[in-house]
Write a protein that holds these residues in place. Structure first.
Motif, PDB file in Angstrom:
ATOM      1  N   LEU A  38       0.819  -1.215   0.000  1.00  0.00           N
ATOM      2  CA  LEU A  38       0.000   0.000   0.000  1.00  0.00           C
ATOM      3  C   LEU A  38       0.854   1.267   0.000  1.00  0.00           C
ATOM      4  N   HIS A  39       2.106   1.143   0.366  1.00  0.00           N
ATOM      5  CA  HIS A  39       3.005   2.302   0.423  1.00  0.00           C
ATOM      6  C   HIS A  39       3.852   2.449  -0.842  1.00  0.00           C
ATOM      7  N   THR A  40       3.715   1.539  -1.773  1.00  0.00           N
ATOM      8  CA  THR A  40       4.573   1.547  -2.953  1.00  0.00           C
ATOM      9  C   THR A  40       4.469   2.845  -3.742  1.00  0.00           C
ATOM     10  N   ARG A  41       3.270   3.256  -4.063  1.00  0.00           N
ATOM     11  CA  ARG A  41       3.113   4.447  -4.900  1.00  0.00           C
ATOM     12  C   ARG A  41       3.665   5.716  -4.242  1.00  0.00           C
ATOM     13  N   PRO A  42       3.278   6.042  -2.998  1.00  0.00           N
ATOM     14  CA  PRO A  42       3.832   7.271  -2.416  1.00  0.00           C
ATOM     15  C   PRO A  42       5.340   7.209  -2.184  1.00  0.00           C
ATOM     16  N   VAL A  43       5.857   6.051  -1.796  1.00  0.00           N
ATOM     17  CA  VAL A  43       7.304   5.941  -1.583  1.00  0.00           C
ATOM     18  C   VAL A  43       8.046   6.130  -2.905  1.00  0.00           C
ATOM     19  N   MET A  86      22.984  22.051  -0.755  1.00  0.00           N
ATOM     20  CA  MET A  86      21.845  21.575   0.026  1.00  0.00           C
ATOM     21  C   MET A  86      20.538  21.941  -0.679  1.00  0.00           C
ATOM     22  N   PRO A  87      19.553  21.059  -0.616  1.00  0.00           N
ATOM     23  CA  PRO A  87      18.264  21.344  -1.254  1.00  0.00           C
ATOM     24  C   PRO A  87      17.490  22.393  -0.457  1.00  0.00           C
ATOM     25  N   ARG A  88      16.583  23.072  -1.167  1.00  0.00           N
ATOM     26  CA  ARG A  88      15.743  24.093  -0.541  1.00  0.00           C
ATOM     27  C   ARG A  88      14.295  23.784  -0.819  1.00  0.00           C
ATOM     28  N   LEU A  89      13.462  24.102   0.128  1.00  0.00           N
ATOM     29  CA  LEU A  89      12.024  23.971  -0.035  1.00  0.00           C
ATOM     30  C   LEU A  89      11.525  25.243  -0.698  1.00  0.00           C
ATOM     31  N   LEU A  90      11.036  25.124  -1.928  1.00  0.00           N
ATOM     32  CA  LEU A  90      10.590  26.290  -2.685  1.00  0.00           C
ATOM     33  C   LEU A  90       9.137  26.601  -2.377  1.00  0.00           C
ATOM     34  N   PRO A  91       8.791  27.887  -2.281  1.00  0.00           N
ATOM     35  CA  PRO A  91       7.410  28.254  -1.964  1.00  0.00           C
ATOM     36  C   PRO A  91       6.420  27.908  -3.090  1.00  0.00           C
ATOM     37  N   ALA A  92       6.917  27.752  -4.317  1.00  0.00           N
ATOM     38  CA  ALA A  92       6.036  27.471  -5.453  1.00  0.00           C
ATOM     39  C   ALA A  92       5.548  26.026  -5.473  1.00  0.00           C
ATOM     40  N   GLY A  93       6.141  25.156  -4.677  1.00  0.00           N
ATOM     41  CA  GLY A  93       5.725  23.753  -4.644  1.00  0.00           C
ATOM     42  C   GLY A  93       6.606  22.904  -5.540  1.00  0.00           C
ATOM     43  N   GLY A  94       6.254  21.624  -5.650  1.00  0.00           N
ATOM     44  CA  GLY A  94       7.062  20.690  -6.423  1.00  0.00           C
ATOM     45  C   GLY A  94       8.294  20.287  -5.635  1.00  0.00           C
ATOM     46  N   VAL A  99       7.721  15.748  -1.714  1.00  0.00           N
ATOM     47  CA  VAL A  99       8.258  14.777  -0.751  1.00  0.00           C
ATOM     48  C   VAL A  99       7.600  15.003   0.610  1.00  0.00           C
ATOM     49  N   MET A 100       7.474  16.253   1.010  1.00  0.00           N
ATOM     50  CA  MET A 100       6.857  16.583   2.284  1.00  0.00           C
ATOM     51  C   MET A 100       5.398  16.114   2.326  1.00  0.00           C
ATOM     52  N   ALA A 101       4.678  16.278   1.226  1.00  0.00           N
ATOM     53  CA  ALA A 101       3.277  15.873   1.173  1.00  0.00           C
ATOM     54  C   ALA A 101       3.108  14.350   1.192  1.00  0.00           C
ATOM     55  N   LEU A 102       4.080  13.616   0.668  1.00  0.00           N
ATOM     56  CA  LEU A 102       3.979  12.156   0.573  1.00  0.00           C
ATOM     57  C   LEU A 102       4.575  11.427   1.776  1.00  0.00           C
ATOM     58  N   SER A 103       5.135  12.160   2.730  1.00  0.00           N
ATOM     59  CA  SER A 103       5.824  11.502   3.846  1.00  0.00           C
ATOM     60  C   SER A 103       5.345  12.058   5.176  1.00  0.00           C
ATOM     61  N   ASP A 104       5.727  11.378   6.236  1.00  0.00           N
ATOM     62  CA  ASP A 104       5.413  11.854   7.583  1.00  0.00           C
ATOM     63  C   ASP A 104       6.487  12.813   8.090  1.00  0.00           C
ATOM     64  N   LYS A 115      25.900  15.086   0.859  1.00  0.00           N
ATOM     65  CA  LYS A 115      24.704  15.243   1.683  1.00  0.00           C
ATOM     66  C   LYS A 115      23.831  14.004   1.593  1.00  0.00           C
ATOM     67  N   VAL A 116      22.870  13.932   2.508  1.00  0.00           N
ATOM     68  CA  VAL A 116      21.842  12.900   2.499  1.00  0.00           C
ATOM     69  C   VAL A 116      20.499  13.604   2.630  1.00  0.00           C
ATOM     70  N   VAL A 117      19.550  13.208   1.806  1.00  0.00           N
ATOM     71  CA  VAL A 117      18.172  13.681   1.915  1.00  0.00           C
ATOM     72  C   VAL A 117      17.331  12.446   2.190  1.00  0.00           C
ATOM     73  N   TRP A 118      16.425  12.526   3.178  1.00  0.00           N
ATOM     74  CA  TRP A 118      15.668  11.354   3.590  1.00  0.00           C
ATOM     75  C   TRP A 118      14.209  11.705   3.850  1.00  0.00           C
ATOM     76  N   PHE A 119      13.371  10.695   3.852  1.00  0.00           N
ATOM     77  CA  PHE A 119      11.981  10.859   4.283  1.00  0.00           C
ATOM     78  C   PHE A 119      11.517   9.569   4.939  1.00  0.00           C
ATOM     79  N   THR A 120      10.498   9.691   5.782  1.00  0.00           N
ATOM     80  CA  THR A 120       9.935   8.518   6.448  1.00  0.00           C
ATOM     81  C   THR A 120       8.426   8.491   6.246  1.00  0.00           C
TER      82      THR A 120
END
Length: 152
Positions: A38-43, A86-94, A99-104, A115-120
């Motif tokens: 069930l987590h395949t698509r969002p991951v 380092m990556p930045r969170l852009l106000p325009a989205g995408g 990643v933020m919307a698909l993860s906890d 660097k390392v970028v991660w999500f859970t």
């Protein structure tokens, strides 16, 4: 916390469209093996965003290491590359907004070589209900056959 070896997967790759699709299949198969389909698509969608960022912003060095681990309660996906940018969170989205919307939770961390970028994602193994037939309560049939008294 130590994660059992059967709950950990490490893949090193050169990012390209073909390799990204191969990695999606590897991740999907691993999640299926852990009964987390069930987590395949969002991951996979969030992982695609991280791989796209490596391809766009790593400065010609598209090599990265993708790590997938499951603790029994959370799936963590991390992508390590050799870029110090380092990556930045852009106000325009995408990008990281997706990643933020698909993860906890998600985050970044500098390393000695980049660097390392991660999500859970919260992902507990599904529990199976025993398949046993319902047994009628004693006397239930007699109760159903008894006519109701007419009220006057």
């Amino acid at each position: 916390m130590t994660v059992p070896l059967d709950r950990h997967r490490l893949v090193e790759l050169q990012v390209s469209a073909e390799r990204a699709s191969q990695l999606r299949r590897v991740v999907a198969a691993q999640l299926l093996r852990w009964s987390l389909e069930l987590h395949t698509r969002p991951v996979c969608r969030a992982l695609d965003e991280l791989l796209t960022n490596v391809h766009r912003h790593a400065g010609g060095d598209d090599r990265c290491v993708v790590e997938l681990r499951w603790t029994g309660r959370r799936v963590t996906v991390s992508v390590a590359d050799h870029s110090a940018r380092m990556p930045r969170l852009l106000p325009a989205g995408g990008g990281l907004s997706r990643v933020m919307a698909l993860s906890d939770s998600w985050g970044t961390c500098r390393t000695a070589s980049g660097k390392v970028v991660w999500f859970t994602r919260y992902a507990q193994a599904p529990r199976t209900a025993g398949l046993r037939p319902d047994v009628p309560l004693p006397g239930a049939r007699a109760y159903r056959r008894t006519p109701l008294a007419a009220s006057v």
